[in-house]
Motif scaffolding. Sequence first.
Motif, mmCIF file in Angstrom:
data_model
loop_
_atom_site.group_PDB
_atom_site.id
_atom_site.type_symbol
_atom_site.label_atom_id
_atom_site.label_comp_id
_atom_site.label_asym_id
_atom_site.label_seq_id
_atom_site.Cartn_x
_atom_site.Cartn_y
_atom_site.Cartn_z
ATOM 1 N N PHE A 74 0.838 -1.208 0.000
ATOM 2 C CA PHE A 74 0.000 0.000 0.000
ATOM 3 C C PHE A 74 0.871 1.255 0.000
ATOM 4 N N VAL A 75 1.878 1.272 0.875
ATOM 5 C CA VAL A 75 2.763 2.446 0.960
ATOM 6 C C VAL A 75 3.483 2.650 -0.369
ATOM 7 N N ARG A 76 4.006 1.555 -0.915
ATOM 8 C CA ARG A 76 4.724 1.668 -2.187
ATOM 9 C C ARG A 76 3.804 2.152 -3.306
ATOM 10 N N THR A 77 2.550 1.698 -3.295
ATOM 11 C CA THR A 77 1.602 2.147 -4.323
ATOM 12 C C THR A 77 1.358 3.651 -4.206
ATOM 13 N N LEU A 173 10.798 -3.539 -7.454
ATOM 14 C CA LEU A 173 9.338 -3.600 -7.325
ATOM 15 C C LEU A 173 8.750 -2.201 -7.447
ATOM 16 N N THR A 174 7.966 -1.974 -8.498
ATOM 17 C CA THR A 174 7.279 -0.700 -8.654
ATOM 18 C C THR A 174 5.799 -0.945 -8.902
ATOM 19 N N PHE A 175 4.975 0.062 -8.595
ATOM 20 C CA PHE A 175 3.516 -0.091 -8.642
ATOM 21 C C PHE A 175 2.880 1.128 -9.312
ATOM 22 N N PRO A 176 3.125 1.320 -10.607
ATOM 23 C CA PRO A 176 2.607 2.505 -11.303
ATOM 24 C C PRO A 176 1.177 2.305 -11.782
ATOM 25 N N GLY A 177 0.644 3.341 -12.416
ATOM 26 C CA GLY A 177 -0.675 3.243 -13.038
ATOM 27 C C GLY A 177 -1.802 3.426 -12.041
ATOM 28 N N THR A 178 -3.026 3.269 -12.544
ATOM 29 C CA THR A 178 -4.207 3.476 -11.695
ATOM 30 C C THR A 178 -5.011 2.197 -11.461
ATOM 31 N N ASP A 179 -4.690 1.132 -12.175
ATOM 32 C CA ASP A 179 -5.439 -0.115 -12.011
ATOM 33 C C ASP A 179 -5.057 -0.772 -10.689
ATOM 34 N N THR A 180 -6.055 -1.247 -9.930
ATOM 35 C CA THR A 180 -5.772 -1.908 -8.655
ATOM 36 C C THR A 180 -6.059 -3.405 -8.708
ATOM 37 N N ALA A 181 -6.229 -3.957 -9.905
ATOM 38 C CA ALA A 181 -6.507 -5.391 -10.017
ATOM 39 C C ALA A 181 -5.372 -6.223 -9.424
ATOM 40 N N PHE A 182 -4.139 -5.716 -9.486
ATOM 41 C CA PHE A 182 -3.011 -6.475 -8.951
ATOM 42 C C PHE A 182 -3.167 -6.705 -7.450
ATOM 43 N N LEU A 183 -3.860 -5.804 -6.757
ATOM 44 C CA LEU A 183 -4.089 -6.003 -5.324
ATOM 45 C C LEU A 183 -5.018 -7.188 -5.086
ATOM 46 N N GLY A 184 -6.007 -7.340 -5.955
ATOM 47 C CA GLY A 184 -6.869 -8.510 -5.859
ATOM 48 C C GLY A 184 -6.105 -9.792 -6.124
ATOM 49 N N ASN A 185 -5.159 -9.747 -7.070
ATOM 50 C CA ASN A 185 -4.329 -10.921 -7.332
ATOM 51 C C ASN A 185 -3.469 -11.269 -6.123
#
Length: 589
Positions: A74-77, A173-185
């Motif tokens: 979450f922090v990294r996002t 490890l980077t977390f760009p963009g606006t899609d949060t589907a990766f969190l569900g994964n």
Amino acid sequence: MNAKEPSLPKKLQPALRALEKDLLVRAKLPSVEQGLVAAHDAERKAGETGMGFEPWRRDKVTQIAAAWILSLVFVRTLEDRGLIDPRIAGPTAAALSAARDRGETTFAQLAPFLGPREYLLAVFRELSQLPGARHVFDARHNPVWVLAPSSEGARALLDFFQKPDTASRAPVLTFPGTDTAFLGNLYQDLSEAARKRYALLQTPDFVERFILEQTLAPAIAEFGLAEVRLIDPTCGSGHFLLGAFRDLLAAWRERAPMKPVEELARLALGQVYGVDVNPYAVAIARFRLVLAVLDAVGIKRLDEAPDLRPKVAVADSLLHRLQEEQLRLSNELPFDDARTWGDALFRLEDTQTVKEVLGQRYHAVVGNPPYISEKDRSKREQYRRLYASASGKYALAAPFAERFFDLAVPGGFAGMINSNAWTKRDYGKALIELVLPRLDITAIIDTSGCYLPGHGTPTLMLFGRNRAPGAAGIVAVLGKRGERTVPPQPEHAPVWTELLDNHRRVGFEGNYVSVEELGRTSLKIHPWLLSGGGARGLNERFGALIPNRLADLAQSIGVLSVTGNNDVYIHSIGHEVRGGGWSAKPFVT
């Protein structure tokens, strides 16, 4: 690394395993163990667990470890989206350097006797003071505050998330963009033990949209946009909640185009409720909703965000059930703080929050309940006492089907994708013959032939309203033929496409599905036959022509253990007679 890559959970699993080992050692310290024993005893006495202490402790440690990993994600996002300044790493080499300076220089100078564990907790505490993140990071809502790793374990976590790429020196490890589907994964695939224990499974986007179209949309039309409330009682990582927020915000924008989007987003968020028994699933759902609001409003910095309070609670939707009289008096009902809402270790919510979510009914109830059988004996018996559908060797699919309708206001809409096992297996008899006939079931859709990513269990969709059944028949989409191969785009696969285009066309006969109107009387009898292409008519003809059933002719029809070596146990009648002393019993498979 791109956060959308499916390998992200695997990349994080080594850190999770190391953290689990570290936390388990910490959980065995006398001072910590004493508190855990008390929490386990409280759950056992309340009938909420029948697990022994050791497996119970391991289960809690797994959840806490996952919460730590996810909180750092979450922090990294937030960092990579520019919503906060770098605390852990950031998206670039310069950001990583600034984050390290902040942790290793500034924090060390201000607090020389504290270490990386205290630094991470300080980061979480700082974010919990910001209105937009308060209900994601604070001590009442996040399991990281239950148990922290050792200083060495925290150092390993920081090193893992700060690992630089050898060429660019930016974080791997980077977390760009606006899609949060990766969190569900991550929710689904991060921990194998948690995935099996809680049946973690995301609902495909196209299924979520279809169910909302059959429930939330007509609820808005009938009850009014300003009045509608929606709940997902098994919300997981928040897939249905995000879809409901999206649809409600769109409806508000159409209704009041001149109002500020911030106000409309607040209204939409306030109409969406969720519950899950898994604390880190709830943490993900809250975080995804916060990001959805920030994106919708166009807020670029977290410290500029309003106080966002996603109404998602850690609780067991089956156990925490108010009866009719309590619901009628719920505005005045004094909740005893000693009453268990959520288990004793993760009782992070105040009773008022959980009462707000589960102490009222909803105009739309949607979700994808777990299909597993409850392994905990105490909970299994509790469910059996609370639900008529929790009968025999039941799976949770049955009582959750009953609970979804129970949570709807009179006339409210319920829709779910569920296992179809209860339509055929013995435990579904009570649900079909005692519970569902009291309700206005409007549609039954066989989705066992559809390819639904991640769904290994054959499924159906069930729709209806919490009111007495009407006179009209029930529309049923019956399967004829399933997908032959795994389609590259499941949303556009032949079976789903034919179902989607024709699910309201009674009389339709396609290559993959039939659409029929079934009489309510026939659906009061277990089992259901949901095969299309004339299979139901053929079955009725057999029933009329053949007076006897197999049960009338057999001495025993029961369970056979699966050994994989049937030849050792099953012989011909002649062999049994020649063997001498054996009784010859015909055996039919």
